[in-house]
Design a protein around this motif. Structure first.
Motif, PDB file in Angstrom:
ATOM      1  N   GLY A 109      71.538  55.124  12.500  1.00 15.92           N
ATOM      2  CA  GLY A 109      72.043  56.216  11.674  1.00 15.92           C
ATOM      3  C   GLY A 109      71.462  56.270  10.269  1.00 15.92           C
ATOM      4  O   GLY A 109      71.986  56.993   9.413  1.00 15.92           O
ATOM      5  N   LYS A 110      70.409  55.508  10.009  1.00 15.25           N
ATOM      6  CA  LYS A 110      69.819  55.485   8.680  1.00 15.25           C
ATOM      7  C   LYS A 110      69.012  56.759   8.444  1.00 15.25           C
ATOM      8  O   LYS A 110      68.373  57.281   9.354  1.00 15.25           O
ATOM      9  N   ILE A 111      69.067  57.245   7.206  1.00 14.20           N
ATOM     10  CA  ILE A 111      68.414  58.491   6.841  1.00 14.20           C
ATOM     11  C   ILE A 111      67.003  58.204   6.316  1.00 14.20           C
ATOM     12  O   ILE A 111      66.799  57.301   5.502  1.00 14.20           O
ATOM     13  N   PHE A 112      66.056  59.016   6.789  1.00 10.05           N
ATOM     14  CA  PHE A 112      64.663  58.923   6.335  1.00 10.05           C
ATOM     15  C   PHE A 112      64.129  60.341   6.089  1.00 10.05           C
ATOM     16  O   PHE A 112      64.819  61.339   6.332  1.00 10.05           O
ATOM     17  N   VAL A 113      62.907  60.373   5.591  1.00 10.62           N
ATOM     18  CA  VAL A 113      62.154  61.627   5.472  1.00 10.62           C
ATOM     19  C   VAL A 113      60.852  61.443   6.219  1.00 10.62           C
ATOM     20  O   VAL A 113      60.189  60.412   6.072  1.00 10.62           O
ATOM     21  N   TRP A 114      60.539  62.401   7.082  1.00 14.19           N
ATOM     22  CA  TRP A 114      59.206  62.295   7.660  1.00 14.19           C
ATOM     23  C   TRP A 114      58.336  63.433   7.145  1.00 14.19           C
ATOM     24  O   TRP A 114      58.790  64.549   6.942  1.00 14.19           O
ATOM     25  N   LYS A 115      57.111  63.070   6.929  1.00  9.19           N
ATOM     26  CA  LYS A 115      56.107  63.997   6.407  1.00  9.19           C
ATOM     27  C   LYS A 115      55.229  64.391   7.596  1.00  9.19           C
ATOM     28  O   LYS A 115      54.476  63.582   8.131  1.00  9.19           O
ATOM     29  N   GLU A 116      55.332  65.633   7.982  1.00 13.59           N
ATOM     30  CA  GLU A 116      54.671  66.122   9.185  1.00 13.59           C
ATOM     31  C   GLU A 116      53.363  66.816   8.804  1.00 13.59           C
ATOM     32  O   GLU A 116      53.364  67.793   8.055  1.00 13.59           O
ATOM     33  N   MET A 117      52.235  66.296   9.296  1.00 14.01           N
ATOM     34  CA  MET A 117      50.921  66.829   8.925  1.00 14.01           C
ATOM     35  C   MET A 117      50.075  67.062  10.180  1.00 14.01           C
ATOM     36  O   MET A 117      49.941  66.169  11.023  1.00 14.01           O
TER      37      MET A 117
ATOM     38  N   GLU B 224      59.732  48.685  -6.210  1.00  6.63           N
ATOM     39  CA  GLU B 224      61.057  49.311  -6.230  1.00  6.63           C
ATOM     40  C   GLU B 224      61.030  50.724  -6.826  1.00  6.63           C
ATOM     41  O   GLU B 224      61.965  51.499  -6.595  1.00  6.63           O
ATOM     42  N   ASN B 225      59.988  51.078  -7.582  1.00  7.82           N
ATOM     43  CA  ASN B 225      59.896  52.411  -8.178  1.00  7.82           C
ATOM     44  C   ASN B 225      58.827  53.272  -7.505  1.00  7.82           C
ATOM     45  O   ASN B 225      58.350  54.242  -8.103  1.00  7.82           O
ATOM     46  N   ILE B 226      58.450  52.900  -6.282  1.00  8.41           N
ATOM     47  CA  ILE B 226      57.523  53.689  -5.476  1.00  8.41           C
ATOM     48  C   ILE B 226      58.202  53.998  -4.144  1.00  8.41           C
ATOM     49  O   ILE B 226      58.846  53.123  -3.540  1.00  8.41           O
ATOM     50  N   VAL B 227      58.096  55.243  -3.715  1.00  9.23           N
ATOM     51  CA  VAL B 227      58.713  55.643  -2.444  1.00  9.23           C
ATOM     52  C   VAL B 227      58.188  54.736  -1.326  1.00  9.23           C
ATOM     53  O   VAL B 227      56.966  54.619  -1.133  1.00  9.23           O
ATOM     54  N   LYS B 228      59.102  54.137  -0.603  1.00  7.02           N
ATOM     55  CA  LYS B 228      58.734  53.127   0.400  1.00  7.02           C
ATOM     56  C   LYS B 228      58.266  53.783   1.698  1.00  7.02           C
ATOM     57  O   LYS B 228      58.861  54.725   2.202  1.00  7.02           O
TER      58      LYS B 228
ATOM     59  N   LEU C 103      54.698  60.677   8.979  1.00  7.34           N
ATOM     60  CA  LEU C 103      54.878  59.515   8.112  1.00  7.34           C
ATOM     61  C   LEU C 103      56.366  59.368   7.828  1.00  7.34           C
ATOM     62  O   LEU C 103      57.000  60.262   7.251  1.00  7.34           O
ATOM     63  N   ILE C 104      56.945  58.236   8.220  1.00  7.00           N
ATOM     64  CA  ILE C 104      58.364  57.966   8.014  1.00  7.00           C
ATOM     65  C   ILE C 104      58.501  57.292   6.643  1.00  7.00           C
ATOM     66  O   ILE C 104      58.009  56.182   6.432  1.00  7.00           O
ATOM     67  N   MET C 105      59.197  57.989   5.710  1.00  9.40           N
ATOM     68  CA  MET C 105      59.287  57.522   4.327  1.00  9.40           C
ATOM     69  C   MET C 105      60.745  57.327   3.921  1.00  9.40           C
ATOM     70  O   MET C 105      61.676  57.803   4.591  1.00  9.40           O
ATOM     71  N   GLU C 106      60.922  56.646   2.811  1.00  5.90           N
ATOM     72  CA  GLU C 106      62.250  56.447   2.227  1.00  5.90           C
ATOM     73  C   GLU C 106      62.826  57.793   1.786  1.00  5.90           C
ATOM     74  O   GLU C 106      62.121  58.639   1.234  1.00  5.90           O
ATOM     75  N   TYR C 107      64.128  57.990   1.981  1.00  7.52           N
ATOM     76  CA  TYR C 107      64.792  59.232   1.572  1.00  7.52           C
ATOM     77  C   TYR C 107      65.393  59.052   0.179  1.00  7.52           C
ATOM     78  O   TYR C 107      66.098  58.066  -0.086  1.00  7.52           O
ATOM     79  N   CYS C 108      65.086  59.999  -0.720  1.00  6.39           N
ATOM     80  CA  CYS C 108      65.593  59.956  -2.097  1.00  6.39           C
ATOM     81  C   CYS C 108      66.668  61.036  -2.249  1.00  6.39           C
ATOM     82  O   CYS C 108      66.357  62.240  -2.228  1.00  6.39           O
ATOM     83  N   GLU C 109      67.931  60.600  -2.388  1.00  6.43           N
ATOM     84  CA  GLU C 109      69.049  61.531  -2.403  1.00  6.43           C
ATOM     85  C   GLU C 109      69.047  62.456  -3.623  1.00  6.43           C
ATOM     86  O   GLU C 109      69.558  63.577  -3.566  1.00  6.43           O
ATOM     87  N   GLY C 110      68.479  61.996  -4.746  1.00 10.77           N
ATOM     88  CA  GLY C 110      68.524  62.778  -5.986  1.00 10.77           C
ATOM     89  C   GLY C 110      67.504  63.888  -6.075  1.00 10.77           C
ATOM     90  O   GLY C 110      67.459  64.600  -7.087  1.00 10.77           O
ATOM     91  N   GLY C 111      66.693  64.070  -5.032  1.00 11.56           N
ATOM     92  CA  GLY C 111      65.664  65.110  -5.089  1.00 11.56           C
ATOM     93  C   GLY C 111      64.506  64.708  -5.997  1.00 11.56           C
ATOM     94  O   GLY C 111      64.300  63.528  -6.288  1.00 11.56           O
TER      95      GLY C 111
ATOM     96  N   GLN D  85      71.188  56.454  -7.417  1.00  7.07           N
ATOM     97  CA  GLN D  85      71.517  55.907  -8.738  1.00  7.07           C
ATOM     98  C   GLN D  85      70.634  56.480  -9.853  1.00  7.07           C
ATOM     99  O   GLN D  85      70.602  55.946 -10.954  1.00  7.07           O
ATOM    100  N   LYS D  86      69.889  57.553  -9.535  1.00 11.10           N
ATOM    101  CA  LYS D  86      69.004  58.225 -10.496  1.00 11.10           C
ATOM    102  C   LYS D  86      67.853  57.327 -10.954  1.00 11.10           C
ATOM    103  O   LYS D  86      67.320  57.490 -12.058  1.00 11.10           O
ATOM    104  N   ASN D  87      67.460  56.390 -10.098  1.00 10.12           N
ATOM    105  CA  ASN D  87      66.278  55.577 -10.387  1.00 10.12           C
ATOM    106  C   ASN D  87      65.028  56.313  -9.917  1.00 10.12           C
ATOM    107  O   ASN D  87      65.048  57.036  -8.912  1.00 10.12           O
ATOM    108  N   VAL D  88      63.947  56.097 -10.632  1.00  5.72           N
ATOM    109  CA  VAL D  88      62.702  56.814 -10.362  1.00  5.72           C
ATOM    110  C   VAL D  88      61.988  56.201  -9.173  1.00  5.72           C
ATOM    111  O   VAL D  88      61.924  54.972  -9.021  1.00  5.72           O
ATOM    112  N   LYS D  89      61.428  57.091  -8.337  1.00  8.17           N
ATOM    113  CA  LYS D  89      60.605  56.675  -7.202  1.00  8.17           C
ATOM    114  C   LYS D  89      59.331  57.520  -7.226  1.00  8.17           C
ATOM    115  O   LYS D  89      59.376  58.729  -6.987  1.00  8.17           O
TER     116      LYS D  89
END
Length: 479
Positions: free
Chosen positions: A31-39, A65-69, A84-92, A151-155
């Motif tokens: 159930g973990k949330i990710f973002v995939w980049k479809e190219m 820790e400050n780069i999208v994983k 590409l399966i990437m880390e999801y950033c909730e803050g946009g 937590q509004k940390n930069v990625k």
């Protein structure tokens, strides 16, 4: 075991662009949330495929820790699509936050700006100072590529335009978003890590003012503004230290921009970094001395900024005064021309009246002394008159008298003489008045020109003093 597309559930589409489509997905197993980049790599050129491979390799290497994983990739060979399966950033992304703040009439707190600067600098340090001796330039650093977690940390993300550089090498390709391009990129010159420092300075400036530092209606005009490196000051709500640091990052000379090491060692930045890896490794005495030196430099910068602001205000006042003087000079010149035209019309009218009066007087004299032909021809016969004239001893046939004709001639001459003297007096009067007026207007215009020249000279002196002050400030900051 590598994942497949069936292992993920697509929730919704986040956005799309030239690179492809980003979708929010959920992994069914946990159930973990990710973002995939479809190219779609099937429609790509060879250079685009090479760029895609480079991005995947970079994402696999970058762990910070400050780069999208980057988690993994899924290849659909049948459809020729890469996921590409990437880390999801909730803050946009930061670009969306800036637009929302501008719409709501809000502004970023200074602590938020310092925190963003610290975390972006930490991420760039990971890119620029690789253990294998290579440097990775992001080359497209902008608010839309800076993401925020819960937590509004930069990625830092989207390394599609990144390039790997060996030590002491320089990139030469023309890529990136124009609003955040450095002057050396605009000039199509070689560039290095300091180009990312410029882009980061543009991002911080936009956070403070909610608009990029350089705006234009077309790319040519934008290139001119970036090469000049002139931008408005930050709002007064932000400190002088932040304003001066952003000004150094937006220096058109790349060597004058601060390095990543100097940014991370700044006391205002290092306190936002976790751990002590980026903190200065000095003792208590050295730390206190550094704090003292930093305070002195900050005080000098504050005084220099105040002096610079005063010079700018005086320059604006001088420009306004110069415009007023130019406007007054134009009005005086226009009035002078109107007066000249009126005087010319008056002179022409007076000369015409004099000539008309002289002609009327001469005609009246001729009419008064002219014999009445009707009386001579109708009342009396002409022959007896002529016969009697022959018999009279004083008749004109015997004696000719010029007294009457001389009197008429003298009277006409006196009238002409009076007219000539009157014209001469009027001409003398107009000449004296014209000379007096010309002298007065000349002196006034001369005085205005002198004042204008003094104002221009003073403005030049103020600009020179401003340049000297900036150079002194740069030397103080460098020291």
């Amino acid at each position: 075991m590598p994942s497949s597309l069936s292992d993920f559930e697509v929730l919704y589409t986040i956005g799309s662009g030239s690179y492809g489509t980003c979708k929010k997905v959920r992994r069914k197993a946990d159930g973990k949330i990710f973002v995939w980049k479809e190219m779609d790599y099937g429609a790509m050129t060879e250079s685009e495929k090479q760029m895609l491979v480079s991005e995947v390799n970079l994402l696999r290497e970058l762990r910070h820790e400050n780069i999208v994983k980057y988690h993994e990739r899924v290849v659909d060979k049948k459809r020729q699509v890469l996921y590409l399966i990437m880390e999801y950033c909730e803050g946009g992304d930061l670009g969306e936050v800036i637009k929302r703040y501008e719409r709501d009439g809000r502004h970023f707190e200074e602590d938020t700006v310092w925190k963003t600067l610290a975390q972006c600098a930490s991420a760039l340090n990971e890119c620029h100072k690789r253990k294998d001796g290579k440097s990775i330039l992001h080359r497209d650093l902008k608010p839309a590529n800076i993401f925020l977690d819960a937590q509004k940390n930069v990625k830092l993300g989207d390394f599609g335009l990144a390039r790997v550089l060996h030590e002491t090498s320089f990139a030469k390709t023309f890529v990136g978003t124009p609003y955040y391009m450095s002057p050396e990129q605009m000039n199509k010159l070689s560039y290095n890590e300091k180009s990312d420092i410029w882009s980061l300075g543009c991002v911080l400036y936009e956070m403070c003012t909610l608009r990029p530092p350089f705006l234009a209606s077309n790319q040519r005009e934008l290139a001119v503004k970036i090469r000049m490196g002139q931008f408005n000051r930050l709002p007064a709500r932000y400190s002088t230290e932040l304003s001066r640091l952003i000004g150094r990052m937006l220096n058109v000379e790349c060597n004058a921009r601060p390095s990543i090491e100097s940014l991370l060692s700044n006391p205002h930045i290092s306190k936002y970094l976790p751990g002590s890896i980026f903190l200065p490794k000095t003792g208590v005495t050295a730390s206190s001395q550094a704090t003292k030196d930093s305070t002195e430099v900050a005080e000098r910068e504050r005084k220099c900024a105040q002096t610079e602001l005063q010079l700018q205000e005086r320059e604006v006042m001088l420009k306004e005064k110069e415009l007023r003087l130019e406007k007054l000079e134009k009005e005086l010149a226009k009035r002078f021309m109107q007066l000249e035209e009126q005087e010319k019309q008056l002179e022409i009218g007076k000369e015409w009246r004099c000539i008309k009066d002289a002609g009327l007087q001469a005609r009246d004299l001729n009419i008064e002394n002219r014999p009445n032909i009707n009386e001579v021809t109708t009342n009396k016969p002409l022959t007896p008159i002529l016969n009697r004239a022959k018999r009279l001893p004083d008749s004109p046939s015997k004696h000719v008298s010029f007294e009457e004709s001389k009197g008429k001639e003298n009277k006409v001459m006196s009238i002409h003489t009076e007219i000539a003297s009157r014209r001469e007096k009027e001409a003398t009067f107009f000449a004296l008045r014209e000379r007096e007026r010309n002298n007065t207007e000349y002196q006034r215009r001369k005085e205005l020109r002198n004042r204008l020249e003094k104002a221009k000279h003073r403005a030049t002196q103020l600009r020179a003093a401003e340049v000297e002050t900036r150079m002194r400030n740069n030397l103080l900051i460098a020291n």
